[in-house]
Write a protein that holds these residues in place. Structure first.
Motif, PDB file in Angstrom:
ATOM      1  N   TYR A   1      45.530  30.324  30.534  1.00  0.00           N
ATOM      2  CA  TYR A   1      44.176  30.140  31.054  1.00  0.00           C
ATOM      3  C   TYR A   1      44.271  29.387  32.376  1.00  0.00           C
ATOM      4  O   TYR A   1      44.794  28.279  32.417  1.00  0.00           O
ATOM      5  CB  TYR A   1      43.323  29.364  30.054  1.00  0.00           C
ATOM      6  CG  TYR A   1      43.141  30.085  28.741  1.00  0.00           C
ATOM      7  CD1 TYR A   1      44.099  29.999  27.739  1.00  0.00           C
ATOM      8  CD2 TYR A   1      42.010  30.866  28.509  1.00  0.00           C
ATOM      9  CE1 TYR A   1      43.939  30.664  26.531  1.00  0.00           C
ATOM     10  CE2 TYR A   1      41.831  31.528  27.306  1.00  0.00           C
ATOM     11  CZ  TYR A   1      42.813  31.425  26.317  1.00  0.00           C
ATOM     12  OH  TYR A   1      42.642  32.095  25.130  1.00  0.00           O
ATOM     13  N   PHE A   2      43.735  30.000  33.407  1.00  0.00           N
ATOM     14  CA  PHE A   2      43.901  29.457  34.746  1.00  0.00           C
ATOM     15  C   PHE A   2      42.670  28.704  35.226  1.00  0.00           C
ATOM     16  O   PHE A   2      41.534  29.062  34.919  1.00  0.00           O
ATOM     17  CB  PHE A   2      44.187  30.594  35.735  1.00  0.00           C
ATOM     18  CG  PHE A   2      45.606  31.077  35.687  1.00  0.00           C
ATOM     19  CD1 PHE A   2      46.029  31.933  34.687  1.00  0.00           C
ATOM     20  CD2 PHE A   2      46.520  30.661  36.642  1.00  0.00           C
ATOM     21  CE1 PHE A   2      47.335  32.377  34.637  1.00  0.00           C
ATOM     22  CE2 PHE A   2      47.833  31.105  36.605  1.00  0.00           C
ATOM     23  CZ  PHE A   2      48.246  31.967  35.597  1.00  0.00           C
ATOM     24  N   GLY A   3      42.930  27.685  36.023  1.00  0.00           N
ATOM     25  CA  GLY A   3      41.867  26.994  36.722  1.00  0.00           C
ATOM     26  C   GLY A   3      41.523  27.707  38.016  1.00  0.00           C
ATOM     27  O   GLY A   3      42.176  28.686  38.388  1.00  0.00           O
ATOM     28  N   PRO A   4      40.513  27.209  38.738  1.00  0.00           N
ATOM     29  CA  PRO A   4      40.060  27.871  39.960  1.00  0.00           C
ATOM     30  C   PRO A   4      40.974  27.648  41.160  1.00  0.00           C
ATOM     31  O   PRO A   4      40.830  28.318  42.169  1.00  0.00           O
ATOM     32  CB  PRO A   4      38.688  27.257  40.211  1.00  0.00           C
ATOM     33  CG  PRO A   4      38.779  25.907  39.574  1.00  0.00           C
ATOM     34  CD  PRO A   4      39.672  26.063  38.386  1.00  0.00           C
ATOM     35  N   GLY A   5      41.913  26.714  41.019  1.00  0.00           N
ATOM     36  CA  GLY A   5      42.841  26.462  42.111  1.00  0.00           C
ATOM     37  C   GLY A   5      42.379  25.372  43.050  1.00  0.00           C
ATOM     38  O   GLY A   5      41.188  25.051  43.136  1.00  0.00           O
ATOM     39  N   THR A   6      43.350  24.789  43.734  1.00  0.00           N
ATOM     40  CA  THR A   6      43.094  23.844  44.830  1.00  0.00           C
ATOM     41  C   THR A   6      43.656  24.469  46.091  1.00  0.00           C
ATOM     42  O   THR A   6      44.847  24.797  46.149  1.00  0.00           O
ATOM     43  CB  THR A   6      43.773  22.489  44.597  1.00  0.00           C
ATOM     44  OG1 THR A   6      43.173  21.837  43.487  1.00  0.00           O
ATOM     45  CG2 THR A   6      43.656  21.609  45.835  1.00  0.00           C
ATOM     46  N   ARG A   7      42.787  24.619  47.072  1.00  0.00           N
ATOM     47  CA  ARG A   7      43.243  25.175  48.355  1.00  0.00           C
ATOM     48  C   ARG A   7      43.704  24.025  49.229  1.00  0.00           C
ATOM     49  O   ARG A   7      42.920  23.167  49.612  1.00  0.00           O
ATOM     50  CB  ARG A   7      42.126  25.953  49.035  1.00  0.00           C
ATOM     51  CG  ARG A   7      42.554  26.603  50.349  1.00  0.00           C
ATOM     52  CD  ARG A   7      41.466  27.498  50.928  1.00  0.00           C
ATOM     53  NE  ARG A   7      41.185  28.616  50.065  1.00  0.00           N
ATOM     54  CZ  ARG A   7      41.866  29.754  50.048  1.00  0.00           C
ATOM     55  NH1 ARG A   7      42.910  29.900  50.866  1.00  0.00           N
ATOM     56  NH2 ARG A   7      41.521  30.733  49.248  1.00  0.00           N
ATOM     57  N   LEU A   8      44.993  24.001  49.524  1.00  0.00           N
ATOM     58  CA  LEU A   8      45.572  22.949  50.366  1.00  0.00           C
ATOM     59  C   LEU A   8      45.872  23.505  51.745  1.00  0.00           C
ATOM     60  O   LEU A   8      46.540  24.540  51.880  1.00  0.00           O
ATOM     61  CB  LEU A   8      46.867  22.420  49.731  1.00  0.00           C
ATOM     62  CG  LEU A   8      47.657  21.407  50.565  1.00  0.00           C
ATOM     63  CD1 LEU A   8      46.849  20.129  50.768  1.00  0.00           C
ATOM     64  CD2 LEU A   8      49.003  21.101  49.911  1.00  0.00           C
ATOM     65  N   THR A   9      45.368  22.816  52.738  1.00  0.00           N
ATOM     66  CA  THR A   9      45.651  23.184  54.126  1.00  0.00           C
ATOM     67  C   THR A   9      46.327  22.008  54.798  1.00  0.00           C
ATOM     68  O   THR A   9      45.771  20.901  54.838  1.00  0.00           O
ATOM     69  CB  THR A   9      44.365  23.549  54.884  1.00  0.00           C
ATOM     70  OG1 THR A   9      43.709  24.629  54.204  1.00  0.00           O
ATOM     71  CG2 THR A   9      44.689  23.969  56.312  1.00  0.00           C
TER      72      THR A   9
END
Lengths: 115, 113
Positions: A105-113
């Protein structure tokens, strides 16, 4: 039942800074995974926790990445110091059992820039 | 080692048309196959999986996939797409007693009215 949550949803940092990503798995899930997707490419495995123990960390890129899961609940992934190539989306997943192959089950993610 | 190839990075299609998203894999051992979907600003959601048995697998939202061992493929199909199917689709493989997934690079399905 709450799903996998990740914080923050977005993070913009400068090269050389430190960032800590957090993942809260589904309650009761002993297995926790980190994956990363670099822009437009495949989602790649980073590591796997069973409770608080690292079961497999073969995907960790280098020693600038440190993952912890104190108490076997939430996990953090720290990048120190961050480099430009660390930019991407970091996904966390959890599951309540190990093999045979099962759903993660996956989370929505963290977008790292990293700039 | 396993690897997954999704040949199409983007697939535009009109609403109510059929669609096929292609997935090929390479592995020296038996694998287990999954399709995940990511809607905008959401996590990956499991569409369907093949573990054993019938090679035609049905999933949620009217999707199905067929496991073809000789062609090492696991293509995803839907006979009639809807606007709400617009999302990115990921094919993934793993093997027995193995916990990490290998993903393809994703296919963006864009359903137009």
């Amino acid at each position: 039942e709450a799903g996998v949550t990740q914080f923050p949803s977005h993070s913009v940092i400068e090269k050389g800074q430190t960032v800590t990503l957090r993942c809260d798995p589904i309650s009761g899930h002993d297995n926790l995974y980190w994956y990363r997707r670099v822009m437009g490419k495949e989602i790649k495995f980073l590591l796997h926790f069973v409770k608080e123990s690292k079961q497999d960390e073969s995907g960790m890129p280098n020693n600038r990445f440190l993952a912890e899961r104190t108490g076997g609940t939430y996990s953090t992934l720290k990048v120190q110091p961050a480099e430009l190539e660390d930019s991407g989306v970091y996904f966390c997943a959890s599951s309540n059992r190990q093999g045979p192959p099962h759903e993660q089950y996956f989370g929505p993610g963290t977008r790292l820039t990293v700039t | 080692a396993q690897s997954v190839t999704q040949l199409d990075s983007q697939v535009p299609v009109f609403e109510e048309a059929p669609v096929e998203l292609r997935c090929n894999y390479s592995s020296s051992v038996s694998v287990y196959l999954f399709w995940y979907v990511q809607y905008p600003n959401q996590g990956l959601q499991l569409l369907l999986k093949y573990l054993s048995g019938s090679t035609l697998v049905k999933g949620i939202n009217g999707f199905e996939a067929e496991f073809n061992k000789s062609q090492t493929s696991f293509h995803l199909r839907k006979p009639s797409v809807h606007i709400s199917d617009t999302a990115e689709y990921f094919c993934a493989v793993t093997k027995y007693n193995f916990n990490k997934f290998y993903f393809g690079s994703g296919t963006k399905l864009n359903v137009k009215p």
